[in-house]
Design a protein around this motif. Structure first.
Motif, mmCIF file in Angstrom:
data_model
loop_
_atom_site.group_PDB
_atom_site.id
_atom_site.type_symbol
_atom_site.label_atom_id
_atom_site.label_comp_id
_atom_site.label_asym_id
_atom_site.label_seq_id
_atom_site.Cartn_x
_atom_site.Cartn_y
_atom_site.Cartn_z
ATOM 1 N N ILE A 85 0.799 -1.197 0.212
ATOM 2 C CA ILE A 85 0.092 0.064 0.260
ATOM 3 C C ILE A 85 0.937 1.175 0.027
ATOM 4 C CG2 ILE A 85 -1.896 1.171 1.080
ATOM 5 C CD1 ILE A 85 -2.464 -1.343 2.886
ATOM 6 N N ASN A 86 0.849 2.172 -0.931
ATOM 7 C CA ASN A 86 1.442 3.255 -1.146
ATOM 8 C C ASN A 86 0.860 4.488 -0.339
ATOM 9 O OD1 ASN A 86 -0.267 4.359 -2.831
ATOM 10 N ND2 ASN A 86 0.888 4.068 -4.354
ATOM 11 N N LYS A 87 1.592 5.673 -0.125
ATOM 12 C CA LYS A 87 1.049 6.726 0.445
ATOM 13 C C LYS A 87 -0.034 7.518 -0.261
ATOM 14 C CE LYS A 87 4.221 10.025 -2.268
ATOM 15 N NZ LYS A 87 5.201 11.028 -2.126
ATOM 16 N N ASP A 88 -0.571 7.081 -1.523
ATOM 17 C CA ASP A 88 -1.683 7.575 -2.063
ATOM 18 C C ASP A 88 -2.971 6.520 -1.992
ATOM 19 O OD1 ASP A 88 -0.348 9.890 -2.900
ATOM 20 O OD2 ASP A 88 0.428 8.797 -4.499
ATOM 21 N N ALA A 89 -2.637 5.766 -1.072
ATOM 22 C CA ALA A 89 -3.750 4.650 -0.738
ATOM 23 C C ALA A 89 -4.113 3.725 -2.051
ATOM 24 C CB ALA A 89 -5.241 5.464 -0.492
ATOM 25 N N GLU A 90 -3.157 3.498 -2.857
ATOM 26 C CA GLU A 90 -3.188 2.622 -3.926
ATOM 27 C C GLU A 90 -2.581 1.140 -3.440
ATOM 28 O OE1 GLU A 90 -2.525 3.094 -8.287
ATOM 29 O OE2 GLU A 90 -0.781 2.465 -7.755
ATOM 30 N N CYS A 91 -3.358 0.338 -3.599
ATOM 31 C CA CYS A 91 -2.878 -1.186 -2.964
ATOM 32 C C CYS A 91 -2.670 -2.210 -4.141
ATOM 33 C CB CYS A 91 -3.807 -1.625 -2.200
ATOM 34 S SG CYS A 91 -3.831 -3.127 -1.479
ATOM 35 N N LYS A 92 -1.545 -2.919 -4.166
ATOM 36 C CA LYS A 92 -1.301 -3.977 -5.071
ATOM 37 C C LYS A 92 -1.047 -5.126 -4.372
ATOM 38 C CE LYS A 92 0.849 -0.848 -8.726
ATOM 39 N NZ LYS A 92 -0.420 -1.266 -9.798
ATOM 40 N N ILE A 93 -2.067 -6.353 -4.723
ATOM 41 C CA ILE A 93 -2.056 -7.593 -4.111
ATOM 42 C C ILE A 93 -1.712 -8.429 -5.034
ATOM 43 C CG2 ILE A 93 -3.451 -9.073 -3.063
ATOM 44 C CD1 ILE A 93 -5.377 -6.900 -2.367
ATOM 45 N N SER A 94 -0.609 -9.449 -5.126
ATOM 46 C CA SER A 94 -0.325 -10.489 -5.469
ATOM 47 C C SER A 94 -0.967 -11.766 -4.742
ATOM 48 C CB SER A 94 1.221 -10.811 -5.435
ATOM 49 O OG SER A 94 1.778 -9.848 -6.549
ATOM 50 N N GLY A 95 -2.133 -12.319 -5.196
ATOM 51 C CA GLY A 95 -2.853 -13.095 -4.409
ATOM 52 C C GLY A 95 -2.409 -14.715 -4.390
ATOM 53 N N ILE A 96 -3.071 -15.474 -3.636
ATOM 54 C CA ILE A 96 -2.689 -16.771 -3.264
ATOM 55 C C ILE A 96 -3.500 -17.804 -4.024
ATOM 56 C CG2 ILE A 96 -1.357 -16.309 -1.299
ATOM 57 C CD1 ILE A 96 -3.724 -16.551 0.318
ATOM 58 N N GLY A 97 -4.530 -17.290 -4.656
ATOM 59 C CA GLY A 97 -5.649 -18.306 -5.006
ATOM 60 C C GLY A 97 -6.668 -18.786 -4.285
ATOM 61 N N ILE A 98 -7.638 -19.297 -4.750
ATOM 62 C CA ILE A 98 -8.717 -19.990 -4.038
ATOM 63 C C ILE A 98 -8.115 -21.149 -3.243
ATOM 64 C CG2 ILE A 98 -10.924 -21.414 -4.262
ATOM 65 C CD1 ILE A 98 -11.444 -18.492 -4.411
ATOM 66 N N GLY A 99 -8.209 -21.312 -2.001
ATOM 67 C CA GLY A 99 -7.897 -22.469 -1.249
ATOM 68 C C GLY A 99 -6.258 -22.547 -1.032
ATOM 69 N N GLY A 100 -5.853 -21.280 -1.234
ATOM 70 C CA GLY A 100 -4.204 -21.215 -1.012
ATOM 71 C C GLY A 100 -3.586 -20.794 0.416
ATOM 72 N N LEU A 101 -4.651 -20.370 1.069
ATOM 73 C CA LEU A 101 -4.287 -19.887 2.377
ATOM 74 C C LEU A 101 -3.014 -20.778 3.061
ATOM 75 C CD1 LEU A 101 -6.835 -18.118 2.081
ATOM 76 C CD2 LEU A 101 -7.312 -18.590 4.631
ATOM 77 N N LEU A 102 -2.048 -20.082 3.541
ATOM 78 C CA LEU A 102 -0.980 -20.533 4.323
ATOM 79 C C LEU A 102 -1.011 -20.632 5.812
ATOM 80 C CD1 LEU A 102 2.184 -19.081 2.197
ATOM 81 C CD2 LEU A 102 0.885 -21.215 1.736
ATOM 82 N N GLN A 103 -0.404 -21.582 6.683
ATOM 83 C CA GLN A 103 -0.765 -21.550 7.981
ATOM 84 C C GLN A 103 0.132 -20.270 8.489
ATOM 85 O OE1 GLN A 103 -2.003 -23.549 10.385
ATOM 86 N NE2 GLN A 103 -1.379 -21.818 11.558
ATOM 87 N N PRO A 104 -0.692 -19.370 9.334
ATOM 88 C CA PRO A 104 -0.216 -18.182 9.843
ATOM 89 C C PRO A 104 0.975 -18.567 10.769
ATOM 90 C CG PRO A 104 -2.435 -18.183 9.831
ATOM 91 C CD PRO A 104 -2.092 -19.263 9.308
ATOM 92 N N GLU A 105 2.126 -17.673 10.759
ATOM 93 C CA GLU A 105 3.379 -18.073 11.697
ATOM 94 C C GLU A 105 2.791 -17.354 13.042
ATOM 95 O OE1 GLU A 105 6.660 -16.570 10.002
ATOM 96 O OE2 GLU A 105 6.780 -18.313 8.595
#
Length: 448
Positions: A74-94
């Motif tokens: 997220i940059n200072k102008d409130a623009e957000c870029k997301i590289s996703g993980i796909g459906i069902g791609g959730l990783l185990q949180p650390e």
């Protein structure tokens, strides 16, 4: 500019102001910001979000999605870029996922992880830890969600997602856009068709966004007139470029401000007018408000407009229980309008207010009664005897609720005596920049 989190108590004194003038751009919608982040994280490829709301709640959702594996910048102008993980791609949180004061984050992310094989401990601040989660947990247990640490169905909660999730069939008995969305997010990762029946329509941003992201979702009516939402799971979502429209619930505070202050004219731009969110404008018009639509356009699949608000003599109103679900976030500020109106107002069917960020049912009665406004409850209804003026001289406790804090600011604008608000820091959860706009148009307050 990216907001700095502020968890310090911050008491202020609000003074009677003069007429209000100026233009306000409505901050981006919180509900859509949460949902756009989540759906962007479920795509393979890059999603770009312009004008993401940089509030504490939304930042907590973004951080949780990073822990699930999404790359979010997220940059200072409130623009957000997301590289996703796909459906069902959730990783185990650390680590444990902390969500601050955001009930939306909690309920939506519980739905998201419920059909994925991850173990998650969700935590929140004092306010969020007192809010019930059973409405979302119970239907998701039928999917296969396991509750490992119950804590009376409140945060902190330790949950394990389903190994073999089964399709959802759920009839919503209590109107709740958050529960509906949690079920929809769960369904995206379930093989087969899930069905959600919604007798009373609630905000439909999730459904609108899913269509933009190319999900397989169909909505029809059954013979009873209920919405029947069908989602075919395990369908690849397409990354998008979207622009978040303005939050009507945030705009409502300044709309009422312009109406109750004599000799005032405000222009409020970028107001989303989704029918499930902008009903408060219809209510205020019924009270005699002078609100004109100056311009219409669209963003993110939603209708948007600019408003011109002129001070008005308001009259009392009856809001039916059937209207209540589409006004759930506006009742606090509508109670301020009713206090300055002439004649009795009755808000019906407000039981849901008791389980928001605070007990907003009690918050309305306490805020108005302490400020010299006759206000009482009749079962789940609130009756306000408006006299066209507010005495003030009160000390209002926000109980960590951003909307109580903002409503108190507006209540104090034309009160005869100053009003003290014990803590305005919760405003940053939804409307960073509120106090700057308040003074910009002519509001007067000082910090203690």
């Amino acid at each position: 500019m990216i907001m700095q989190l502020n968890n310090k108590n911050n008491a202020v004194i609000v003074y009677q102001s003069n007429s209000l003038h100026g233009a306000i751009r409505t901050p981006s919608d919180k509900s859509i910001s949460h949902r756009a982040l989540i759906l962007g994280a479920l795509c393979l490829g890059e999603t770009t979000i312009k004008n993401l709301l940089l509030s504490e709640d939304v930042i907590n959702t973004a951080e949780a999605l990073r822990q699930f594996g999404a790359n979010i910048n997220i940059n200072k102008d409130a623009e957000c870029k997301i590289s996703g993980i796909g459906i069902g791609g959730l990783l185990q949180p650390e680590k444990n996922i902390y969500l601050g004061n955001s009930g939306t984050s909690a309920r939506l992310l519980i739905g998201l992880m419920s059909s994925c094989e991850v173990l998650v401990k969700f935590e929140g601040d004092e306010s969020l830890s007192n809010r019930p989660m059973n409405r979302v947990l119970s239907p998701l247990q039928k999917v296969g969600l396991e509750i490992l640490e119950d804590n009376d169905r409140k945060l902190p909660l330790t949950l394990r997602g389903a190994t073999m999730p089964v399709p959802i069939y759920h009839h919503l008995t209590i109107p709740s856009a958050q529960v509906k969305t949690a079920l929809i997010l769960s369904a995206l990762n379930i093989s087969g068709t899930s069905t959600i029946i919604e007798p009373i329509k609630t905000r439909d941003h999730t459904e609108n966004l899913l269509k933009l992201f190319d999900a397989d979702i169909i909505i029809n009516k059954n013979s009873d007139g209920d919405d029947v939402i069908k989602i075919n799971g395990l369908v690849k979502l397409s990354p998008q470029k979207i622009d978040i429209p303005g939050d009507p619930s945030s705009a409502a505070f300044f709309v009422v401000a312009g109406l109750i202050m004599p000799n005032s004219v405000l222009k409020i731009t970028n107001v989303m007018t989704n029918p499930t969110r902008a009903h408060f404008i219809d209510v205020l018009n019924r009270m005699g408000a002078n609100i004109k639509i100056a311009k219409t356009y669209s963003k993110c699949g939603e209708d948007v407009c600019d408003l011109e608000v002129t001070s008005s003599e308001l009259k009392g109103i009856i809001i039916t229980k059937e209207e209540a679900p589409s006004l759930i976030d506006e009742f606090l500020i509508l109670s301020v309008a009713a206090a300055y109106a002439k004649g009795a107002s009755r808000f019906c069917g407000l039981s849901e207010l008791r389980v928001k960020e605070s007990n907003r049912f009690e918050a309305i009665i306490n805020m108005l009664s302490s400020s010299g406004v006759s206000c009482r409850n009749v079962g789940d209804d609130i009756v306000i005897d408006g006299k066209g003026e507010v005495i003030g001289g009160s000390e209002i406790k926000t109980n960590l609720d951003h909307r109580t804090a903002m409503a108190s600011f507006i209540l104090g604008l034309n009160a005869h005596n100053k009003i003290r608000i014990d803590d305005i820091s919760p405003i940053n959860t939804s409307f960073p920049g509120f106090t700057q706009l308040y003074t910009q148009i002519g509001g007067i307050y000082k910090s203690e």
